[in-house]
Design an enzyme around this catalytic site. Structure first.
Site, PDB file in Angstrom:
ATOM      1  N   ASN A  71      -1.765   4.056   2.683  1.00  0.00           N
ATOM      2  CA  ASN A  71      -2.038   4.754   1.431  1.00  0.00           C
ATOM      3  C   ASN A  71      -1.818   6.251   1.564  1.00  0.00           C
ATOM      4  O   ASN A  71      -1.260   6.900   0.696  1.00  0.00           O
ATOM      5  CB  ASN A  71      -3.511   4.553   1.056  1.00  0.00           C
ATOM      6  CG  ASN A  71      -3.684   3.456   0.037  1.00  0.00           C
ATOM      7  OD1 ASN A  71      -3.005   3.446  -0.972  1.00  0.00           O
ATOM      8  ND2 ASN A  71      -4.574   2.532   0.313  1.00  0.00           N
ATOM      9  N   ALA A 123       0.812  -1.224   0.000  1.00  0.00           N
ATOM     10  CA  ALA A 123       0.000   0.000   0.000  1.00  0.00           C
ATOM     11  C   ALA A 123       0.846   1.275   0.000  1.00  0.00           C
ATOM     12  O   ALA A 123       0.686   2.146  -0.861  1.00  0.00           O
ATOM     13  CB  ALA A 123      -0.947  -0.014   1.200  1.00  0.00           C
ATOM     14  N   CYS A 145      -6.428  -6.245   3.611  1.00  0.00           N
ATOM     15  CA  CYS A 145      -7.681  -6.282   4.363  1.00  0.00           C
ATOM     16  C   CYS A 145      -8.699  -7.219   3.728  1.00  0.00           C
ATOM     17  O   CYS A 145      -9.701  -7.565   4.345  1.00  0.00           O
ATOM     18  CB  CYS A 145      -8.281  -4.884   4.459  1.00  0.00           C
ATOM     19  SG  CYS A 145      -7.128  -3.700   5.161  1.00  0.00           S
ATOM     20  N   TYR A 154     -31.948  13.332   6.770  1.00  0.00           N
ATOM     21  CA  TYR A 154     -32.998  12.486   7.337  1.00  0.00           C
ATOM     22  C   TYR A 154     -34.070  12.103   6.322  1.00  0.00           C
ATOM     23  O   TYR A 154     -34.658  12.966   5.660  1.00  0.00           O
ATOM     24  CB  TYR A 154     -33.679  13.171   8.527  1.00  0.00           C
ATOM     25  CG  TYR A 154     -34.972  12.479   8.893  1.00  0.00           C
ATOM     26  CD1 TYR A 154     -34.958  11.141   9.282  1.00  0.00           C
ATOM     27  CD2 TYR A 154     -36.194  13.130   8.792  1.00  0.00           C
ATOM     28  CE1 TYR A 154     -36.134  10.472   9.570  1.00  0.00           C
ATOM     29  CE2 TYR A 154     -37.380  12.470   9.086  1.00  0.00           C
ATOM     30  CZ  TYR A 154     -37.348  11.136   9.467  1.00  0.00           C
ATOM     31  OH  TYR A 154     -38.505  10.473   9.741  1.00  0.00           O
ATOM     32  N   SER A 206       1.151  -4.947  -4.250  1.00  0.00           N
ATOM     33  CA  SER A 206      -0.031  -4.084  -4.300  1.00  0.00           C
ATOM     34  C   SER A 206      -1.323  -4.850  -4.006  1.00  0.00           C
ATOM     35  O   SER A 206      -2.320  -4.666  -4.679  1.00  0.00           O
ATOM     36  CB  SER A 206      -0.119  -3.439  -5.697  1.00  0.00           C
ATOM     37  OG  SER A 206      -1.070  -2.395  -5.693  1.00  0.00           O
ATOM     38  N   ARG A 251       2.761  11.066 -10.870  1.00  0.00           N
ATOM     39  CA  ARG A 251       1.756  12.069 -11.245  1.00  0.00           C
ATOM     40  C   ARG A 251       2.357  13.474 -11.220  1.00  0.00           C
ATOM     41  O   ARG A 251       1.999  14.331 -11.997  1.00  0.00           O
ATOM     42  CB  ARG A 251       0.548  12.015 -10.295  1.00  0.00           C
ATOM     43  CG  ARG A 251      -0.348  10.830 -10.547  1.00  0.00           C
ATOM     44  CD  ARG A 251      -1.667  10.936  -9.771  1.00  0.00           C
ATOM     45  NE  ARG A 251      -2.242   9.597  -9.661  1.00  0.00           N
ATOM     46  CZ  ARG A 251      -2.221   8.863  -8.572  1.00  0.00           C
ATOM     47  NH1 ARG A 251      -1.690   9.336  -7.450  1.00  0.00           N
ATOM     48  NH2 ARG A 251      -2.747   7.664  -8.577  1.00  0.00           N
TER      49      ARG A 251
END
Lengths: 549, 549
Positions: free
Chosen positions: A305, A10, A42, A425, A38, A21
């Site tokens: 992460n 992670a 979990c 609600y 990778s 990026r």
């Protein structure tokens, strides 16, 4: 610029992706010892329990993906033996060929993660004693179940993995015995909340052994007996050890990198270690608490992460900084959801806070919309009114409430702020006032409006200390007769106004009903009629009863 | 002290209950015109759709309950004709006996609510034209369905009630035609988000007529034809009118009480009107926006409860104050959940904000845990980075995300804050990074890191204005060939680095993929390679396609 990352789960892959990026030109390489990269750690219990059918779902991104999408080179089955921080060179061994070679770096990221703790006991390394951390280990458990068709398992440890495995093995028809060293399950919860999980596990036919440890795992080739410290012996077809993890930080320590909590790598908010151009992220890395800024080690995929992304940004000139964690956790066991964030009552008290707690028992939706009751234990600071932490045990809607609390606590919310939230609600989603709002109202009433609460434990303590306390069961007689708090008298709510003169206003009075609402109503009546000290039992009789084993 | 309350639904009863909790001695009376009190207005569609089997579930608290529990006297079927503010006396009529009498008060609470708007058209009062506001009206609809076994219905208006009734009638096997005056459903959403709801309704075989209004309701005794302004005529077995509500504030206005937005009673944060000792709460009362403090009328049960509690506290010397609302709303239609809070893009722009919006399309959980995709449209202020509002359309987990956004916005969160939230992660509940975090990351990238987004509408506007734009479809060729943005060229992500030299760095470039992630990756590559202006389509091709009718 050349960025080298050690570890491709992670933290490491997040760092690589974010670095790319930001920067098209950097050379980015990742080395990892494992076969799989990778992967979703979990998801492993659900792969074993066959909720995840396809192994590829656990590892959606392979080395080819990282090359194609990010122009990142990932080398599996490569162990970094040494970090030479002087001349910025790594010594690396190819585990398939045993070749050893050097690799230079301009910036290095250590994302070596953590490994399961293997206890130092007889039989701990036997082939049917499993540790669940990576995909290969999950494969082994699956293969064992397939080939040996085991009927029973002993799971040691009752954290996330222990309880998730309990559900998943039970679903495969395997009888499960849980062994926990502490006197409660789920070490992340206060014992009064763990009590709800324990009752539920028992209702699911899980054999629960608390306050006991494994002394030895016995058997010829395979373990078939688990000997406990108490002398008890459990027969079993296999064992899952889930007693926690240990950081993989020998490599970092040998390179002179400072370690912190539980041997994790100490970093600043930019994920930088004490050695220039070396960063760390993920399960090998120290975190800190949003609440008191103190170091905290709480390894989780979501945090890994986050740390990885921040490291990747910083590596490439970005300005993202880590803001710490609340130590939020959630898990599901059968239909029950258990979540916690921030400090438990025990932790808050050991941090020196003057705590106020409430147990708020409410359905997540109207009954006609299949609402199910949850218990919210909230801990606040009496002096500032600020929320310190929340624990929730319930069925549906638990994840929503914990995330709202996480957000509120992150922004420094006081208990009194919760009532004012304009939460969404409609009957399929919530009650008119959401359980989160009620929690704030109850705490606000206790902190600022003299409607004090007493926990079952505190009530027992008060009585044991010899205090003369009038305990009033405010429920209707039928309920009182079924079961009530020891030595409680019964004055139903509707009769209280007429019976006030029979009570001693100078004495400490404790009120209760089923869950707390009517108890609070009677508490109001008594206080408004001049009673000096009136407590309402937090969570009412339901919570009181849950605390009796 | 004598407290008199006019209205016994959400606001009025909340005020009474809170006043009693604070004050044992006050005399508290409530007068209401209706037969039923303290009912769940939001539950009515589910009562008609038989989700709620037992009528008593809608009205769990009757007058006897209020007497017994709160020592409050509730008088049903009593209309207050006049408020004499000089001598503090009400003139009241018993609607069963026609007796008229006077009642004095020390403090008065007006909680007269709102009523459905009845349009001024032929047939609007016919017996099979229904307005759904209270329990008796729900009874009438149920009775009509039982006795007439209708096969078709026209529902006018596509707000919460219109769409909730659509689901509930359809479940009873009735064909539904929806008529909406606007060119979109769900007036509380931006039109680009309403587009998702429209497509879904069509997939459920709902006949949807947008941009048209009812001119007349025709038929002899019962309506059997709905004539629209467009000239279109719909045959139907009955009509439900859900075109909004109107405040019941004639009584207040006649007493000289100031009115505000949409004729609602103006109050301060203590729920006090301009006349001393007169308070107001609930659906007859003006609210204000948490974001810009401007008056807002958004009648909802949850807000009515909140206002009532505050009024009750203030009446009895408390210090609770109203902090405003975000105008949060949520509804379910079949399996779809639609939620919104804060300002829409349209509202934010008309308030003068320089907006940044994103459409974040993400599953609420991993696919192997039955995750379903949701679209989150978030609106932020470019100058401060603060979140202004969020709209979500999805299936599961929508309510959780909207409530996290509500909490964040309430505390003044900036887009960049969301990534740092330590939200609860485990596969049954969320993805490793929660959709809320991704939303913050996308907005932060757009606001602070030069990764600008363009909505499908903005792209069309740019092109219509004659701008020369290179649009790059970054998906694999197969996807491009199936469908793509008009005049887009196809350069799959993996090939972009090799084709950069063929592109003009000075021209405006727009990238996109399916949902936005790969489009953003290519945007990064182009920006990092010196392209001057690169936008990524918000929500990618999925969102682009959703906007074509």
């Amino acid at each position: 610029m050349k960025i080298v990352i050690i570890g491709a789960v992670a933290g490491g892959t997040s760092a690589a992706a974010k670095a790319r990026r930001n920067d098209e030109d950097a050379e980015i390489k990742i080395y990892d010892m494992d076969y799989d990269i990778s992967y979703s750690g979990c998801g492993l219990p659900y792969y074993i329990g066959e909720e995840i059918q396809d192994r590829d779902e656990l590892t959606p991104r392979n080395a080819a993906f990282f090359k194609k999408k990010y122009n990142v080179d990932v080398f599996r089955r490569h162990e970094v033996l040494k970090i030479n921080t002087e001349n910025k060179v790594l010594t690396i061994k190819n585990l398939d060929t045993d070749d050893v070679f050097d690799e230079s770096y301009d910036k290095l990221v250590i994302a070596t993660g953590a490994k399961p703790i293997v206890p130092n006991i007889e039989g701990a390394e036997k082939s049917n004693v499993f540790y669940l951390r990576n995909v290969r280990q999950a494969d082994k458990i699956k293969e064992y179940i397939l080939s040996h068709k085991p009927k029973s398992a002993v799971i040691v440890g009752t954290g996330f993995i222990g309880l998730e495995m309990t559900e998943n093995l039970k679903k495969l028809g395997i009888e499960v015995t849980l062994v926990e060293r502490l006197n409660q399950v789920t070490p992340g919860l206060d014992s009064d909340m763990a009590a709800y999980v324990e009752k539920y596990l028992k209702s699911k036919d899980i054999n629960l052994i608390l306050g006991d440890s494994v002394a030895a795992l016995k058997g010829e080739t395979l373990v078939n007996e688990v000997a406990l410290e108490s002398g008890k012996v459990l027969n079993t077809d296999f064992v899952i050890m889930s007693i926690g993890v240990k950081t993989n930080t020998e490599l970092a320590r040998n390179a002179g990198i400072d370690l912190g909590a539980k041997g994790s790598i100490r970093v600043n908010t930019k994920m930088m270690t004490n050695i220039e151009d070396i960063y760390a992220c993920g399960d090998c890395t120290e975190s800190f608490s949003v609440i008191n800024k103190k170091p905290l080690y709480r390894p989780l995929g979501s945090t890994a992460n986050k740390m990885g992304r921040i490291a990747g940004d910083q590596l490439t000139g970005g300005n993202l900084e880590f803001r710490g964690i609340l130590g939020t956790g959630i898990f599901k066991v059968f239909d029950m959801a258990v979540a916690q964030t921030g400090l438990t009552e025990k932790e808050a008290q050991s941090e020196g806070f003057d705590t106020v707690v409430c147990h708020n028992i409410k359905p997540d939706k109207p009954a006609y919309y299949h609402g199910k009751e949850m218990v919210i234990k909230a801990v606040a600071d009496k002096n500032t009114g600020k929320l310190l932490g929340v624990q929730i045990v319930g069925y549906t809607g638990v994840d929503k409430r914990i995330d709202v609390f996480v957000t509120a606590i992150t922004f420094g919310a006081k208990a009194e702020d919760l009532f004012h939230l304009d939460l969404a609600y409609a009957p399929p989603f919530s009650t008119t006032k959401d359980p989160v709002m009620y929690t704030g109202m109850i705490l606000d009433n206790a902190i600022n409006r003299g409607r004090e609460l007493i926990t079952p434990k505190e009530l027992n303590g008060l009585r044991k200390a010899g205090n003369d306390v009038t305990v009033i069961d405010t429920r209707v007689s039928r309920q009182y007769e079924e079961a009530h708090v020891e030595n409680a008298i019964n004055i139903p709510h509707a009769q209280v106004r007429n019976k006030i003169d029979e009570l001693d206003k100078e004495k400490v009075v404790v009120t209760y009903c089923n869950k707390g609402v009517t108890g609070n109503a009677v508490q109001n009546i008594l206080i408004n009629n001049g009673f000096k000290k009136v407590y309402n039992i937090s969570g009412g009789h339901k919570n009181y009863k849950a605390q009796t084993k």
